[in-house]
Design a protein around this motif. Structure first.
Motif, PDB file in Angstrom:
ATOM      1  N   LYS A  33       0.836  -1.211   0.000  1.00 37.66           N
ATOM      2  CA  LYS A  33       0.000   0.000   0.000  1.00 37.66           C
ATOM      3  C   LYS A  33       0.865   1.253   0.000  1.00 37.66           C
ATOM      4  O   LYS A  33       0.555   2.248  -0.673  1.00 37.66           O
ATOM      5  CB  LYS A  33      -0.921   0.016   1.219  1.00 37.66           C
ATOM      6  N   LEU A  34       1.966   1.215   0.766  1.00 32.53           N
ATOM      7  CA  LEU A  34       2.889   2.350   0.768  1.00 32.53           C
ATOM      8  C   LEU A  34       3.410   2.614  -0.641  1.00 32.53           C
ATOM      9  O   LEU A  34       3.376   3.754  -1.128  1.00 32.53           O
ATOM     10  CB  LEU A  34       4.065   2.075   1.712  1.00 32.53           C
ATOM     11  N   ASN A  35       3.893   1.570  -1.300  1.00 33.67           N
ATOM     12  CA  ASN A  35       4.439   1.730  -2.650  1.00 33.67           C
ATOM     13  C   ASN A  35       3.391   2.251  -3.618  1.00 33.67           C
ATOM     14  O   ASN A  35       3.685   3.081  -4.493  1.00 33.67           O
ATOM     15  CB  ASN A  35       5.019   0.401  -3.141  1.00 33.67           C
ATOM     16  N   LEU A  36       2.164   1.770  -3.455  1.00 35.68           N
ATOM     17  CA  LEU A  36       1.074   2.238  -4.310  1.00 35.68           C
ATOM     18  C   LEU A  36       0.780   3.712  -4.035  1.00 35.68           C
ATOM     19  O   LEU A  36       0.579   4.509  -4.964  1.00 35.68           O
ATOM     20  CB  LEU A  36      -0.179   1.399  -4.061  1.00 35.68           C
ATOM     21  N   ALA A  37       0.766   4.092  -2.748  1.00 34.36           N
ATOM     22  CA  ALA A  37       0.506   5.483  -2.384  1.00 34.36           C
ATOM     23  C   ALA A  37       1.568   6.409  -2.969  1.00 34.36           C
ATOM     24  O   ALA A  37       1.257   7.482  -3.515  1.00 34.36           O
ATOM     25  CB  ALA A  37       0.456   5.624  -0.863  1.00 34.36           C
ATOM     26  N   VAL A  38       2.826   5.994  -2.880  1.00 35.68           N
ATOM     27  CA  VAL A  38       3.914   6.806  -3.438  1.00 35.68           C
ATOM     28  C   VAL A  38       3.770   6.889  -4.958  1.00 35.68           C
ATOM     29  O   VAL A  38       3.942   7.956  -5.567  1.00 35.68           O
ATOM     30  CB  VAL A  38       5.282   6.226  -3.041  1.00 35.68           C
ATOM     31  N   LYS A  39       3.426   5.776  -5.591  1.00 35.46           N
ATOM     32  CA  LYS A  39       3.245   5.754  -7.050  1.00 35.46           C
ATOM     33  C   LYS A  39       2.203   6.766  -7.502  1.00 35.46           C
ATOM     34  O   LYS A  39       2.389   7.459  -8.514  1.00 35.46           O
ATOM     35  CB  LYS A  39       2.829   4.344  -7.494  1.00 35.46           C
ATOM     36  N   TYR A  40       1.107   6.867  -6.738  1.00 38.28           N
ATOM     37  CA  TYR A  40       0.029   7.760  -7.151  1.00 38.28           C
ATOM     38  C   TYR A  40       0.111   9.145  -6.509  1.00 38.28           C
ATOM     39  O   TYR A  40      -0.849   9.904  -6.537  1.00 38.28           O
ATOM     40  CB  TYR A  40      -1.334   7.111  -6.887  1.00 38.28           C
ATOM     41  N   GLY A  41       1.272   9.467  -5.944  1.00 40.69           N
ATOM     42  CA  GLY A  41       1.535  10.860  -5.608  1.00 40.69           C
ATOM     43  C   GLY A  41       1.369  11.273  -4.167  1.00 40.69           C
ATOM     44  O   GLY A  41       1.319  12.473  -3.886  1.00 40.69           O
ATOM     45  N   ALA A  42       1.282  10.333  -3.217  1.00 44.18           N
ATOM     46  CA  ALA A  42       1.181  10.736  -1.810  1.00 44.18           C
ATOM     47  C   ALA A  42       2.444  11.492  -1.408  1.00 44.18           C
ATOM     48  O   ALA A  42       3.557  11.044  -1.669  1.00 44.18           O
ATOM     49  CB  ALA A  42       0.996   9.515  -0.916  1.00 44.18           C
ATOM     50  N   ASP A  43       2.264  12.639  -0.767  1.00 46.14           N
ATOM     51  CA  ASP A  43       3.402  13.431  -0.307  1.00 46.14           C
ATOM     52  C   ASP A  43       3.896  12.957   1.054  1.00 46.14           C
ATOM     53  O   ASP A  43       5.075  13.093   1.377  1.00 46.14           O
ATOM     54  CB  ASP A  43       3.008  14.909  -0.234  1.00 46.14           C
ATOM     55  N   THR A  44       2.997  12.423   1.869  1.00 44.82           N
ATOM     56  CA  THR A  44       3.353  11.776   3.128  1.00 44.82           C
ATOM     57  C   THR A  44       2.425  10.573   3.295  1.00 44.82           C
ATOM     58  O   THR A  44       1.379  10.481   2.635  1.00 44.82           O
ATOM     59  CB  THR A  44       3.218  12.701   4.364  1.00 44.82           C
ATOM     60  N   VAL A  45       2.808   9.673   4.192  1.00 48.13           N
ATOM     61  CA  VAL A  45       1.982   8.499   4.484  1.00 48.13           C
ATOM     62  C   VAL A  45       1.922   8.316   5.992  1.00 48.13           C
ATOM     63  O   VAL A  45       2.948   8.401   6.676  1.00 48.13           O
ATOM     64  CB  VAL A  45       2.558   7.229   3.821  1.00 48.13           C
ATOM     65  N   MET A  46       0.721   8.075   6.511  1.00 51.61           N
ATOM     66  CA  MET A  46       0.562   7.779   7.931  1.00 51.61           C
ATOM     67  C   MET A  46       0.317   6.288   8.118  1.00 51.61           C
ATOM     68  O   MET A  46      -0.556   5.706   7.470  1.00 51.61           O
ATOM     69  CB  MET A  46      -0.591   8.575   8.547  1.00 51.61           C
ATOM     70  N   ASP A  47       1.111   5.684   9.014  1.00 53.25           N
ATOM     71  CA  ASP A  47       0.912   4.292   9.397  1.00 53.25           C
ATOM     72  C   ASP A  47       0.018   4.265  10.627  1.00 53.25           C
ATOM     73  O   ASP A  47       0.433   4.622  11.725  1.00 53.25           O
ATOM     74  CB  ASP A  47       2.270   3.644   9.705  1.00 53.25           C
TER      75      ASP A  47
END
Length: 457
Positions: free
Chosen positions: A96-110
């Motif tokens: 999910k992290l990799n997918l979020a980065v692929k589609y442009g997430a600037d930050t990710v919360m776990d």
């Protein structure tokens, strides 16, 4: 990338970006952000020093590509992921992290609460992430006492907060603004307290009849954050969970406390952003953004949505993206995405994709409305490609190129249609963009209209 940068600063008692900015130092992270934002490095330093911008960059997250959150920079988007006791695991969260980065997430919360060893999941996410990682430490604090809220102590909270900092978490949601005197203010709400972290602390205070330990030990948290350069994301425990509860006395009382905590953290040069609602009708969004800027001395605002209506379960990535675009227009620095699964269940990979694209649209629309330099360049390039029937260039410039191509190819999949001057909507004979009017024809028309105007007068 940051290993050498960080090595220069290890051993100092305060390694925060704000601390260096206030000393007049432009760090490597500030230079990197300046290049990404196409802004002068000294402006980045000034904004960080003032507190209107943060660069979440834990010294132990060395594979991070630094970014900025603030009113002077582009509007950012956060994606929430996290394993649940009922679903998900370590590998799924990394995916999910990799997918979020692929589609442009600037930050990710776990936001993991179970589904495996939380430390292992968090460490794997940080190791794999080029974007800042945020967490909510109260979740793991509760797990550490096997879910018995009443058994939690201040030391339990501080232990988990420092553990997250040591592991490389770049910002942490700290629910220090909900006070015991605020709790009676939720009596007339429809949905009460909807923040998971806020609910945990409310139950603790109701049981012990004592003040919020995150509030009474706020200075201890500041001391931890200084050592690792962890940014505060001050949690809005009393955010409205429905439009009926928006902008009520409970929400605004907590916001005032968040402003006080912001200025307290700044006394020690610790970076802060402030979390916001929630569910807010469209006519109250501007008020909410302006009120946060006033109460919190213009610290960056980070909002969840807001959702502008409550009647669309399954489509809340849309109800919230409407509010998010407006909030970004009025000056919100970062938007927390909402997926179609909001209120219904744990998002899967496709939900992450849909939520992120909805919010990238909202953030980009806000940047255009705020007249950010160059914000509309990509729009203009895509429009030229559309007018010239350059289908592959249209796909390339799309926020989700794979989806754009997929939809085009549903009806016209052959390669020959990638150069066709029509799509399946209008077909080859009715596309209005085939009406090409050259400059000479327009000049002749203007001459004719001028003669007609003279004749009529």
């Amino acid at each position: 990338m940051r290993t050498e940068w960080v090595a220069k600063r290890r051993g100092q008692s305060n390694v925060s970006q704000m601390h260096y900015a206030r000393q007049g130092v432009i760090t490597e992270e500030m230079h990197y952000v300046a290049q990404r934002e196409n802004l002068p490095a000294d402006l980045i330093r000034e904004e960080v020093a003032r507190g209107r911008m943060i660069i979440p960059a834990n010294i132990n997250h060395t594979n991070l590509e630094p970014m900025a959150i603030g009113i002077a920079s582009k509007c950012k988007v956060n994606a929430n992921i996290g394993a649940s006791p009922n679903s998900s695991n370590l590998q799924e969260e990394v995916d999910k992290l990799n997918l979020a980065v692929k589609y442009g997430a600037d930050t990710v919360m776990d936001l993991s609460t179970g589904g495996g060893n939380l430390d292992e999941i968090r460490t794997a996410i940080i190791k794999a992430s080029p974007v800042p990682i945020g967490t909510v430490p109260v979740y793991q604090a509760l797990e550490s006492v096997h879910g018995t809220i009443e058994n939690l102590t201040a030391d339990d909270f501080l232990h988990i907060i420092e553990k997250h900092a040591q592991q490389g978490v770049d910002y942490q949601t700290i629910h220090a603004g909900i006070l015991i005197e605020h709790l009676p203010l939720v009596r007339n709400r429809i949905t009460g307290i909807v923040s998971r972290g806020g609910g945990i602390l409310a139950r603790w205070m109701l049981h012990h009849h004592k003040q919020n330990p995150l509030y009474t030990h706020f200075q201890d948290i500041i001391e931890i954050f200084k050592k690792y350069d962890v940014s505060f994301s001050l949690g809005d425990s009393l955010r409205p969970g429905c439009t009926h509860d928006a902008s009520d006395e409970a929400q605004l009382a907590e916001l005032k406390t968040l402003g006080q905590l912001t200025r307290k953290a700044w006394e020690d040069d610790v970076q802060v952003m402030v979390e916001g609602p929630g569910h807010v009708p469209m006519d109250q969004i501007e008020f909410n953004v302006r009120k946060q800027m006033e109460e919190c001395s213009e610290a960056p605002f980070y909002v969840l949505g807001p959702l502008v209506t409550d009647i669309a379960p399954g489509y809340d990535h849309i109800t919230s993206a409407i509010g998010a675009a407006m909030a970004g227009w009025y000056g919100t620095a970062m938007l927390c995405y909402v997926t179609p699964k909001e209120h219904l269940g744990l998002p899967n990979a496709e939900d992450v994709r849909n939520g992120l694209i909805a919010y990238k649209i909202a953030a980009h629309a806000a940047d255009i409305a705020r007249h950010r330099p160059g914000a509309r360049d990509r729009d203009d390039e895509l429009s030229k490609a559309r007018y010239n029937f350059d289908w592959n260039r249209q796909f390339e410039l799309s926020l989700d190129p794979e989806r754009a191509k997929e939809y085009h190819d549903e009806t016209l999949p052959a390669d020959i249609y990638k150069t066709a001057e029509f799509c399946s909507m209008c077909g080859p004979k009715f596309c209005p963009m085939q009406t090409k009017v050259d400059a000479d024809a327009l000049t002749e028309l203007e001459k004719f209209l001028a003669k007609e105007a003279v004749t009529q007068s």
